[in-house]
Design an enzyme around this catalytic site. Structure first.
Site: not given
Length: 159
Positions: A120-122
């Protein structure tokens, strides 16, 4: 390498697999959705992504493989630790991997993340809760964070 393409609330997503491991997701792909699925891991990934988008899944249980530099892999492994509905800043990720002055390099590693959503880079935001760059656009990032946070702290657009 095998792939499938799904329709999602954030656009089409191409899922690529090799040797029964997910190797890449392409958000906002322009590929067609009628691909033939020949690896079980693709079916599993497709199912888990749909569950995520329908609010039934908060973490992924998939076999995947990173392809990147040692620094990128250290950042991506740290991203895996950010819980659903929570965020960390680039600076916090840099400090967590033992390189507190590498906030910008963390941002570059996030941009190269081949497994967005699954890794999850978001969930990485700028200081002060501001939305900053996302390879698929800040609107997609904002949607993903809103989907996860529901009524948690407000996320603001970059000024």
């Amino acid at each position: 390498m095998n792939k499938t393409v799904i329709d999602s609330p954030v656009g089409k997503i191409a899922i690529f697999a090799e040797n029964e491991k997910i190797i890449r997701l392409d958000l906002k792909t322009k590929e067609r959705t009628d691909s033939e699925i020949t690896e079980k891991i693709l079916l599993k990934a497709e199912k888990q992504l749909f569950e995520y988008f329908f609010g039934e899944r908060k973490f992924f249980e998939l076999e995947y493989e990173f392809s990147g530099t040692d620094f990128q892999k250290s950042v991506w492994r740290e991203l895996e630790k950010i819980p659903f509905g929570e965020t960390k800043t680039y600076g916090e990720i840099a400090a967590a991997i033992g390189n507190p002055k590498a906030g910008r390099a963390v941002g570059l590693a996030c941009n190269k993340n081949p497994l967005a959503i699954i890794v999850p880079c978001h969930r990485v935001i700028g200081a002060g809760g501001k939305l900053t760059g996302f390879a698929c656009g800040t609107e997609v990032k904002k949607w993903l964070l809103g989907h996860e946070a529901q009524d948690k702290k407000e996320i603001t657009d970059e000024n």
